[in-house]
Scaffold this active site. Structure first.
Site, PDB file in Angstrom:
ATOM      1  N   LEU A  78     -19.753  29.086 -75.952  1.00 31.47           N
ATOM      2  CA  LEU A  78     -18.452  28.693 -75.414  1.00 31.47           C
ATOM      3  C   LEU A  78     -18.032  27.314 -75.931  1.00 31.47           C
ATOM      4  CD1 LEU A  78     -16.813  29.497 -72.178  1.00 31.47           C
ATOM      5  CD2 LEU A  78     -17.130  27.076 -72.605  1.00 31.47           C
ATOM      6  N   PHE A 117     -13.367  34.461 -79.849  1.00 32.84           N
ATOM      7  CA  PHE A 117     -13.429  34.636 -78.401  1.00 32.84           C
ATOM      8  C   PHE A 117     -14.128  33.447 -77.757  1.00 32.84           C
ATOM      9  CE2 PHE A 117     -13.521  38.801 -80.406  1.00 32.84           C
ATOM     10  CZ  PHE A 117     -12.510  39.469 -79.729  1.00 32.84           C
ATOM     11  N   GLU A 118     -13.817  33.220 -76.495  1.00 34.85           N
ATOM     12  CA  GLU A 118     -14.421  32.091 -75.786  1.00 34.85           C
ATOM     13  C   GLU A 118     -15.931  32.229 -75.653  1.00 34.85           C
ATOM     14  OE1 GLU A 118     -13.844  32.310 -71.203  1.00 34.85           O
ATOM     15  OE2 GLU A 118     -12.099  33.280 -72.082  1.00 34.85           O
ATOM     16  N   THR A 119     -16.453  33.434 -75.818  1.00 41.50           N
ATOM     17  CA  THR A 119     -17.897  33.632 -75.739  1.00 41.50           C
ATOM     18  C   THR A 119     -18.612  33.193 -77.012  1.00 41.50           C
ATOM     19  OG1 THR A 119     -17.461  35.937 -76.307  1.00 41.50           O
ATOM     20  CG2 THR A 119     -17.911  35.449 -73.994  1.00 41.50           C
ATOM     21  N   GLY A 120     -17.873  32.769 -78.032  1.00 46.58           N
ATOM     22  CA  GLY A 120     -18.489  32.180 -79.220  1.00 46.58           C
ATOM     23  C   GLY A 120     -18.469  33.012 -80.478  1.00 46.58           C
TER      24      GLY A 120
END
Length: 201
Positions: free
Chosen positions: A81, A50-53
């Site tokens: 990110l 996910f883009e949140t890491g």
């Protein structure tokens, strides 16, 4: 067996396209459900990030969004990110990534609009915009696109180009410096469409 909704069926169709060892970049909603269905049913060794890491989380429950703490549970990496986008853009891993995306409009070459309907400066509707979608469409090995099959969504010309597909077709992506990945499938509530190998329509 109970009936399933068109959206549930769309998620299962996408899940069946994800193979073991695939790396899947997804956002909130139906794309997350598709990635989780693949991991829990047919591709247990696929990896979701996910883009949140969060990279390769266990995902025992469906998170409400990519920022939901459940996306971090049991993850191999809980990064940031920049870590997530660096992973996606890395030449060694990026071509192995499948991006799952949605949009408000799509054209015949798989270019997407998730920014505005109407004029950009005075839009009829303004959406949240790209987020990471432009990066995903530009750098991953292939994308799966979810969209409802409606005339207003399948357009001749986008109101705004948010995320590049095959641009104007043939080899235009590589001419402008993007990788030769691009849209792979369009999954709607009425069917599944692929792109012509030569024209890219």
């Amino acid at each position: 067996m109970t009936d399933c909704s068109p959206r549930e069926l769309m998620a299962i169709v996408a899940a069946r396209e994800i193979q073991d060892q695939d790396i899947v970049f997804c956002g909130t909603g139906i794309s997350m459900l598709a990635a989780m269905a693949a991991k829990h049913i047919s591709a247990p060794n696929s990896s979701i990030f996910f883009e949140t890491g969060a990279i390769d989380a266990q995902l025992e429950e469906v998170p409400l969004a990519v920022a939901d703490p459940r996306v971090m549970f049991g993850a191999a990496v809980n990064g940031s990110l920049p870590d997530a986008f660096g992973y996606m853009q890395n030449r060694a891993t990026g071509r192995r990534v499948i991006g799952i995306m949605g949009a408000a409009q799509i054209d015949r070459y798989g270019n997407l609009n998730s920014t505005v309907i109407g004029d950009y400066k005075k839009p009829a509707i303004r959406f949240s915009g790209s987020g990471g979608a432009a990066d995903v469409a530009s750098f991953v090995g292939k994308t799966i696109i979810f969209i409802q099959q409606q005339k207003r969504k399948f357009v001749e010309k986008l109101d705004y180009l948010t995320s590049p597909g095959w641009l104007t077709g043939t080899d235009k992506r590589t001419q402008v410096g993007l990788n030769d990945g691009g849209p792979w499938l369009v999954i709607t509530n009425m069917g599944v469409m692929a792109f012509d190998g030569n024209s890219k329509e």
